[in-house]
Design an enzyme around this catalytic site. Structure first.
Site: not given
Ligand code: AHR
Length: 653
Positions: A47, A251, A382
């Site tokens: 990410e 996210c 999520e």
């Molecule tokens: O890994 C960090 C964040 O944690 C990610 O973006 C999300 O999916 C989770 O809340």
């Protein structure tokens, strides 16, 4: 501080050994039968968080290269963030940010330099990179820039890498030409290693110049690819031998409001034509690392790509609404859903379609006629389980399933290992028969020990599980060991857990917005956390079948002890992993007869130390796994050191 640490360890031990006293190697069936393990079990999740992409894995050294930073990224950011106006040597003129005639409308801002007098040193700009530009002796750097000469006479331009004192580490000069935007390329050769450098671009004669897309890349990117990745960080990921890579984030994907949703189509094609946007983690995404680069990296490291698309809803925490209960989720207007679903179908075509298909042709045009062999697509991350979410998820899922039965969809069951979203998410998954669902847990180390049996009772007839994000809230050895103990249970349940990835993967130590992470880095080096070594030891020693009940601890059942035994049928090797997250050494017995072991050749890889030991950028090698030859006779009575992970690999052939 020390007292706090000791107290914490004591509490931890008490909890682990008394409250959660249960077998760390929970096996109701005592036979040594085998079961198949998912071939895609251990992978990575990337990410763009904590500058993992820009200023991290993406090797571009110029920050804000196309003058697109703005206050909507960060309050005090603008088109000139990371840039400085240079008027040395009695030069003078004006500088402005324009948008009337950009290189491409998707990249609307550019800089206009009006050089009235170029003085003794030239008029221009300098860029400070991401906390300074770091270069290595003997390496070459590709400089490029788009310029439009707006005055009649050619203008000589000098490019230099300089330190604070003005010492030049690499330079090039070229002369502009008239006639619209033109890309100029030069190579800077660097003879001395240095950091904290700035890149200067100086016009040496009066005139008018429009400037955009100023770029400096090391030639030494991972596998030498253009628009490529920082070699050491990419190699660090490759060395984990991940079986898959989920991208571009969690996210980040569903975004901070509907306008911030990650749209893969904005991230392909020539970089100057990509649509940049704010990062949900409060900075800017240049999108230089886009879907083409992600797919290509997956291919380079032999990891199956797992792209994730938003489920047509934004993050429930949009606008910081987690403070008031996470009510910020918004759904795309239903009238937009058909177009959105088409985007998902187009993604599959981009990855797998023939070169004569619309999106397959785009892949080929980027330099990759061969399909990327996409097998998985994640829908959602999520997400709060609302009617808005369910409606849109089902709309996407139904079409993907119907049109692409060869694609395995990964759904989502909320942000936690239990609770309302988890329950509702599973109910929905069961209703729709979603092949795999993504579970997340960022929990205390004790949780990882006490939940060792979590998947033993999961229904094998329902959805499989992708543990898409997990971490035990720390980078100490004790954290890594509790994760290791849990990972033995992932192997044991490798028939229902299809995939698992620690999170987050990468963090720039100067811009860390989430802790802990698997890899920390600065501009010149990276550090493998102890958690990294645990992930690596499991991943490179992943078998394809699990053998039950091989390791016992002389009748002791204690959640700080855990073990697994797998076989790798390609090599015939048997791999035993034993975790002791407790204070005392313990003897273990490995049932040789059950394993029918003939080979005497074995290696022991051991990671051990004090519970609060950790690797840092200043002390990166405090804990590393130590490899030694291992006598298989010892298997009958192997002493497992306190606070250790032992990986014993017995040669098959
Ligand atoms: O890994 C960090 C964040 O944690 C990610 O973006 C999300 O999916 C989770 O809340």
């Amino acid at each position: 501080m020390l007292f706090k640490r000791v107290a914490h360890i004591i509490i931890f031990i008490l909890m682990a050994t008394t409250v959660f006293a249960q077998s760390g190697n929970s096996e109701k069936d005592k036979s040594t039968t085998t079961k198949t393990i998912s071939p895609d079990l251990f992978g990575v999740f990337f990410e763009d968080l904590s500058y993992a992409a820009d200023g991290g894995l993406y090797a571009e050294l110029v920050q804000n290269r196309s003058f697109e930073y703005s206050a909507s990224d960060k309050k005090d950011w603008n088109s000139l963030t990371a840039w400085e106006y240079i008027t040395q040597g009695y030069s003078y003129g004006t500088l402005s940010i324009e948008s009337a005639h950009p290189v491409h409308p998707n990249n609307p801002h550019y800089l206009l330099l009006n050089i009235e007098d170029s003085g003794q040193e030239g008029l221009g700009i300098s860029n400070s990179g991401y906390d300074g530009i770091t270069v290595k002796a003997g390496e070459q750097y590709n400089f490029s820039v788009y310029l439009q000469q707006l005055s009649p006479n050619p203008i000589p331009v000098t490019v230099q890498l300089r330190d604070k004192k003005g010492t030049v580490y690499g330079a090039a000069t070229f002369i502009t030409e008239s006639g619209g935007w033109k890309k100029y390329n030069n190579v800077l050769t660097v003879n001395q290693t240095a950091d904290s450098l700035k890149l200067f671009v100086l016009a040496k004669k009066p005139g008018k110049l429009a400037i955009d897309e100023v770029s400096l890349f090391p030639q030494n990117t991972f596998k030498g690819e253009a628009n490529g990745l920082r070699a050491d960080l990419a190699q660090a990921i490759a060395d984990l031998q991940p079986k898959f890579m989920r991208f571009p984030g969690g996210c980040l994907v569903h975004g901070d409001g509907l306008g911030n949703m990650y749209r893969w189509k904005n991230t392909i094609g020539p970089v100057e034509q990509r649509i940049q946007q704010r990062n949900i983690w409060n900075y800017h995404q240049s999108i230089g690392l886009g879907f083409y680069e992600y797919f290509r990296f997956c291919e380079d490291i032999g990891a199956k790509p797992l792209p994730v698309v938003a489920a047509g809803v934004s993050c429930q925490n949009s606008g910081g609404t987690w403070r008031i209960g996470g009510i910020g989720q918004k759904g795309l207007p239903l009238t937009d859903m058909q177009g959105y679903i088409q985007d998902v179908l187009d993604l599959i075509e981009y990855a797998n379609g023939p070169v004569n298909s619309k999106w397959g042709a785009q892949r080929a045009a980027a330099g990759h006629p061969k399909p990327f062999n996409l097998q998985y697509v994640g829908i959602g991350n999520e997400d709060k389980q609302t009617d808005d979410f369910r409606l849109r998820f089902k709309m996407i899922y139904d079409v993907v399933k119907a049109k692409h039965p060869e694609i395995t969809v990964v759904g989502t069951v909320g942000p936690s290992p239990s609770g309302d979203d988890y329950d509702q998410g599973w109910k929905f998954a069961n209703l729709l028969n979603i092949p795999i669902v993504d579970e997340h847990f960022y929990e205390r180390p004790e949780w990882f020990l006490s939940n060792n049996a979590r998947y033993d009772t999961y229904n094998r007839k329902k959805s499989e599980v992708y543990i898409g994000e997990y971490a035990s809230q720390g980078n100490d050895l004790i954290n890594a060991l509790t994760e290791a103990a849990f990972m033995t249970s992932i192997e044991r349940n490798g028939d229902v857990v299809r995939m698992a990835s620690y999170a987050p993967l990468l963090a720039n130590s100067k811009h860390t917005s989430w802790n802990p992470n698997l890899i920390y880095f600065n501009n010149s080096k990276w550090v493998p956390t102890v958690n990294y070594y645990v992930q690596q030891l499991f991943s490179v020693n992943q078998g394809d079948s699990y053998i039950r009940n091989v390791v016992t601890f002389n009748g002791i059942t204690d959640s700080t002890l855990a073990a697994s035994c797998v076989k790798d049928s390609r090599t015939g090797d048997i791999i035993i992993k034993i975790v002791n997250a407790g204070t005392t050494a313990t003897s273990s017995k490995i049932d040789l007869k059950a394993l029918n072991i003939q080979s005497k050749k074995a290696k022991l890889n051991i990671l051990k130390g004090n519970p609060n030991d950790k690797n840092t950028l200043n002390e990166p090698l405090k804990l590393v796994p130590i490899v030694s030859d291992f006598d298989t006779k010892t298997l009958n009575n192997y002493t497992v050191p306190a606070y250790s992970l032992s990986v014993i690999r017995i040669k098959g052939r």
